[in-house]
Design a protein around this motif. Structure first.
Motif, PDB file in Angstrom:
ATOM      1  N   GLN A  70       0.835  -1.202   0.000  1.00 55.05           N
ATOM      2  CA  GLN A  70       0.000   0.000   0.000  1.00 55.05           C
ATOM      3  C   GLN A  70       0.872   1.256   0.000  1.00 55.05           C
ATOM      4  OE1 GLN A  70      -3.246   0.164  -0.287  1.00 55.05           O
ATOM      5  NE2 GLN A  70      -3.872  -1.932   0.128  1.00 55.05           N
ATOM      6  N   ASN A  71       1.894   1.232   0.858  1.00 54.76           N
ATOM      7  CA  ASN A  71       2.769   2.386   1.036  1.00 54.76           C
ATOM      8  C   ASN A  71       3.930   2.302   0.041  1.00 54.76           C
ATOM      9  OD1 ASN A  71       4.592   4.320   1.923  1.00 54.76           O
ATOM     10  ND2 ASN A  71       4.339   3.830   4.094  1.00 54.76           N
ATOM     11  N   PRO A  72       4.132   3.328  -0.803  1.00 54.58           N
ATOM     12  CA  PRO A  72       5.230   3.290  -1.772  1.00 54.58           C
ATOM     13  C   PRO A  72       6.605   3.055  -1.142  1.00 54.58           C
ATOM     14  CG  PRO A  72       3.762   5.115  -2.251  1.00 54.58           C
ATOM     15  CD  PRO A  72       3.310   4.527  -0.947  1.00 54.58           C
ATOM     16  N   ASN A  73       6.771   3.420   0.123  1.00 54.63           N
ATOM     17  CA  ASN A  73       8.050   3.182   0.802  1.00 54.63           C
ATOM     18  C   ASN A  73       8.315   1.694   1.017  1.00 54.63           C
ATOM     19  OD1 ASN A  73       8.478   5.943   0.977  1.00 54.63           O
ATOM     20  ND2 ASN A  73       7.485   6.085   2.985  1.00 54.63           N
ATOM     21  N   ASP A  74       7.276   0.862   0.910  1.00 54.96           N
ATOM     22  CA  ASP A  74       7.417  -0.582   1.115  1.00 54.96           C
ATOM     23  C   ASP A  74       7.726  -1.347  -0.170  1.00 54.96           C
ATOM     24  OD1 ASP A  74       6.845  -0.247   3.793  1.00 54.96           O
ATOM     25  OD2 ASP A  74       4.690  -0.642   3.537  1.00 54.96           O
ATOM     26  N   ARG A  75       7.901  -0.656  -1.280  1.00 53.89           N
ATOM     27  CA  ARG A  75       8.066  -1.351  -2.565  1.00 53.89           C
ATOM     28  C   ARG A  75       9.291  -2.271  -2.576  1.00 53.89           C
ATOM     29  NH1 ARG A  75       7.727   0.766  -8.803  1.00 53.89           N
ATOM     30  NH2 ARG A  75       8.606  -1.123  -9.690  1.00 53.89           N
ATOM     31  N   ARG A  77      10.917  -3.739  -0.138  1.00 57.05           N
ATOM     32  CA  ARG A  77      10.679  -4.894   0.731  1.00 57.05           C
ATOM     33  C   ARG A  77       9.679  -5.845   0.081  1.00 57.05           C
ATOM     34  NH1 ARG A  77       6.791  -6.055   3.986  1.00 57.05           N
ATOM     35  NH2 ARG A  77       5.873  -3.976   4.037  1.00 57.05           N
ATOM     36  N   THR A  78       8.667  -5.301  -0.591  1.00 58.09           N
ATOM     37  CA  THR A  78       7.646  -6.117  -1.243  1.00 58.09           C
ATOM     38  C   THR A  78       8.234  -6.879  -2.427  1.00 58.09           C
ATOM     39  OG1 THR A  78       5.972  -4.521  -0.553  1.00 58.09           O
ATOM     40  CG2 THR A  78       5.347  -6.054  -2.287  1.00 58.09           C
ATOM     41  N   GLU A  79       9.138  -6.258  -3.172  1.00 59.59           N
ATOM     42  CA  GLU A  79       9.785  -6.954  -4.282  1.00 59.59           C
ATOM     43  C   GLU A  79      10.588  -8.147  -3.768  1.00 59.59           C
ATOM     44  OE1 GLU A  79      11.997  -4.363  -6.863  1.00 59.59           O
ATOM     45  OE2 GLU A  79      10.249  -3.097  -7.240  1.00 59.59           O
ATOM     46  N   ALA A  80      11.271  -7.973  -2.648  1.00 60.41           N
ATOM     47  CA  ALA A  80      12.020  -9.092  -2.051  1.00 60.41           C
ATOM     48  C   ALA A  80      11.059 -10.205  -1.623  1.00 60.41           C
ATOM     49  CB  ALA A  80      12.837  -8.598  -0.862  1.00 60.41           C
ATOM     50  N   ALA A  81       9.920  -9.833  -1.052  1.00 58.68           N
ATOM     51  CA  ALA A  81       8.926 -10.824  -0.644  1.00 58.68           C
ATOM     52  C   ALA A  81       8.368 -11.553  -1.869  1.00 58.68           C
ATOM     53  CB  ALA A  81       7.806 -10.156   0.148  1.00 58.68           C
ATOM     54  N   ALA A  82       8.171 -10.835  -2.959  1.00 58.62           N
ATOM     55  CA  ALA A  82       7.652 -11.454  -4.184  1.00 58.62           C
ATOM     56  C   ALA A  82       8.655 -12.459  -4.745  1.00 58.62           C
ATOM     57  CB  ALA A  82       7.330 -10.382  -5.215  1.00 58.62           C
ATOM     58  N   ARG A  83       9.957 -12.139  -4.697  1.00 57.17           N
ATOM     59  CA  ARG A  83      10.989 -13.079  -5.150  1.00 57.17           C
ATOM     60  C   ARG A  83      10.894 -14.388  -4.369  1.00 57.17           C
ATOM     61  NH1 ARG A  83      13.939  -8.749  -5.063  1.00 57.17           N
ATOM     62  NH2 ARG A  83      14.333  -7.844  -7.096  1.00 57.17           N
ATOM     63  N   GLY A  84      10.613 -14.275  -3.096  1.00 57.40           N
ATOM     64  CA  GLY A  84      10.472 -15.458  -2.249  1.00 57.40           C
ATOM     65  C   GLY A  84       9.272 -16.310  -2.616  1.00 57.40           C
ATOM     66  N   GLN A  85       8.313 -15.742  -3.321  1.00 54.01           N
ATOM     67  CA  GLN A  85       7.108 -16.489  -3.715  1.00 54.01           C
ATOM     68  C   GLN A  85       7.317 -17.334  -4.964  1.00 54.01           C
ATOM     69  OE1 GLN A  85       4.168 -16.750  -1.992  1.00 54.01           O
ATOM     70  NE2 GLN A  85       5.400 -15.730  -0.440  1.00 54.01           N
ATOM     71  N   CYS A  86       8.490 -17.285  -5.550  1.00 53.59           N
ATOM     72  CA  CYS A  86       8.750 -18.079  -6.765  1.00 53.59           C
ATOM     73  C   CYS A  86       8.713 -19.581  -6.497  1.00 53.59           C
ATOM     74  CB  CYS A  86      10.074 -17.656  -7.413  1.00 53.59           C
ATOM     75  SG  CYS A  86       9.911 -16.109  -8.343  1.00 53.59           S
ATOM     76  N   LYS A  87       8.747 -19.979  -5.221  1.00 54.18           N
ATOM     77  CA  LYS A  87       8.591 -21.407  -4.897  1.00 54.18           C
ATOM     78  C   LYS A  87       7.179 -21.868  -5.255  1.00 54.18           C
ATOM     79  CE  LYS A  87      11.583 -20.605  -1.028  1.00 54.18           C
ATOM     80  NZ  LYS A  87      11.219 -19.611  -0.049  1.00 54.18           N
ATOM     81  N   GLN A  88       6.235 -20.944  -5.169  1.00 55.28           N
ATOM     82  CA  GLN A  88       4.840 -21.200  -5.546  1.00 55.28           C
ATOM     83  C   GLN A  88       4.406 -20.049  -6.464  1.00 55.28           C
ATOM     84  OE1 GLN A  88       2.943 -21.284  -1.712  1.00 55.28           O
ATOM     85  NE2 GLN A  88       3.206 -23.483  -1.540  1.00 55.28           N
ATOM     86  N   GLY A 161      -4.099  -3.314  -3.079  1.00 51.47           N
ATOM     87  CA  GLY A 161      -2.914  -2.467  -3.148  1.00 51.47           C
ATOM     88  C   GLY A 161      -2.245  -2.534  -4.502  1.00 51.47           C
ATOM     89  N   ASN A 162      -0.967  -2.210  -4.530  1.00 51.44           N
ATOM     90  CA  ASN A 162      -0.159  -2.293  -5.747  1.00 51.44           C
ATOM     91  C   ASN A 162       0.403  -3.705  -5.832  1.00 51.44           C
ATOM     92  OD1 ASN A 162      -0.038   0.609  -6.710  1.00 51.44           O
ATOM     93  ND2 ASN A 162       0.571   0.826  -4.574  1.00 51.44           N
ATOM     94  N   MET A 163       0.046  -4.410  -6.878  1.00 54.94           N
ATOM     95  CA  MET A 163       0.469  -5.799  -7.049  1.00 54.94           C
ATOM     96  C   MET A 163       1.840  -5.806  -7.723  1.00 54.94           C
ATOM     97  SD  MET A 163      -2.273  -7.317  -5.880  1.00 54.94           S
ATOM     98  CE  MET A 163      -2.179  -8.999  -6.398  1.00 54.94           C
ATOM     99  N   VAL A 164       2.805  -6.452  -7.082  1.00 55.35           N
ATOM    100  CA  VAL A 164       4.163  -6.541  -7.609  1.00 55.35           C
ATOM    101  C   VAL A 164       4.405  -7.972  -8.079  1.00 55.35           C
ATOM    102  CG1 VAL A 164       6.622  -6.327  -7.070  1.00 55.35           C
ATOM    103  CG2 VAL A 164       4.988  -4.743  -6.049  1.00 55.35           C
ATOM    104  N   TYR A 165       4.708  -8.114  -9.363  1.00 55.42           N
ATOM    105  CA  TYR A 165       5.040  -9.398  -9.958  1.00 55.42           C
ATOM    106  C   TYR A 165       6.537  -9.374 -10.277  1.00 55.42           C
ATOM    107  CZ  TYR A 165      -0.018  -9.637 -10.879  1.00 55.42           C
ATOM    108  OH  TYR A 165      -1.385  -9.641 -10.772  1.00 55.42           O
ATOM    109  N   ILE A 166       7.276 -10.342  -9.759  1.00 55.20           N
ATOM    110  CA  ILE A 166       8.700 -10.476 -10.049  1.00 55.20           C
ATOM    111  C   ILE A 166       8.874 -11.740 -10.882  1.00 55.20           C
ATOM    112  CG2 ILE A 166      11.007 -10.850  -9.060  1.00 55.20           C
ATOM    113  CD1 ILE A 166       9.960  -8.109  -8.370  1.00 55.20           C
ATOM    114  N   ARG A 167       9.484 -11.611 -12.054  1.00 50.80           N
ATOM    115  CA  ARG A 167       9.658 -12.774 -12.931  1.00 50.80           C
ATOM    116  C   ARG A 167      10.577 -13.785 -12.261  1.00 50.80           C
ATOM    117  NH1 ARG A 167       8.243 -13.545 -18.016  1.00 50.80           N
ATOM    118  NH2 ARG A 167       8.031 -11.336 -18.517  1.00 50.80           N
TER     119      ARG A 167
END
Length: 172
Positions: A70-75, A77-88, A161-167
């Motif tokens: 939600q907060n642009p300052n969290d982008r 951290r959110t990208e790092a969390a999205a990278r971790g989701q590549c397991k699923q 919020g803002n959905m972040v997709y990391i390839r």
């Protein structure tokens, strides 16, 4: 007397004919000419054709780690969390009509969505219909590896919020 009877008969037939014409016009089977000087209503404008998006559907097909903020300052951290989701990973597949298969807000079943552009230069992902539609998501940014989207619908935008997709890296 014979003469007045004939006139009356002719008048009655004329009135009956006029009523038949007017009643027929009410039923829509016949239209009468308009004697008014008012112009007819202008034809409705044609629906503008979809503008092509500057991002092709095949560019976003693949496996993605997904997270949101939600907060642009969290982008970051959110990208790092999205990278971790590549397991699923969240998998975006190619649609049969040139679009991509993804979920809409609050929908359990994915469906084919199209990528469209707009006169303002923004790109959208959403179902057929006017762009931007309430179910569309705006592509906020895309660099080939990171895709950020936001739903157009205010309620969905607040919830998701803002959905972040990391390839995700291709499978070895």
């Amino acid at each position: 007397m014979v003469r007045s009877c004939s006139v009356r008969t002719v008048a009655n037939l004329g009135i009956a004919s006029a009523l038949t014409i007017f009643l027929g016009a009410c039923g829509g089977g016949m239209s009468l000419p308009s004697f008014s000087s008012a112009p007819s209503a202008p034809p409705e404008p044609a629906v503008a054709p979809d503008m092509p998006a500057s991002i092709r559907a095949d560019e976003i097909v693949g496996r993605w780690g997904l997270a949101s903020y939600q907060n642009p300052n969290d982008r970051a951290r959110t990208e790092a969390a999205a990278r971790g989701q590549c397991k699923q990973p969240y998998v975006i597949t190619a649609g049969t009509s040139g679009g991509v298969v993804m979920h809409l807000a609050d929908q359990a079943t994915p469906q084919e969505l199209r990528l469209t552009g707009s006169p303002s230069g923004k790109n959208y992902i959403g179902p057929a219909g006017p762009t931007p539609g309430e179910q569309d998501r705006e592509i906020v940014s895309f660099d080939g590896r990171v895709l950020v989207t936001r739903f157009v619908d205010k309620d969905a935008a607040v919830r998701y919020g803002n959905m972040v997709y990391i390839r995700c890296a291709p499978r070895a």
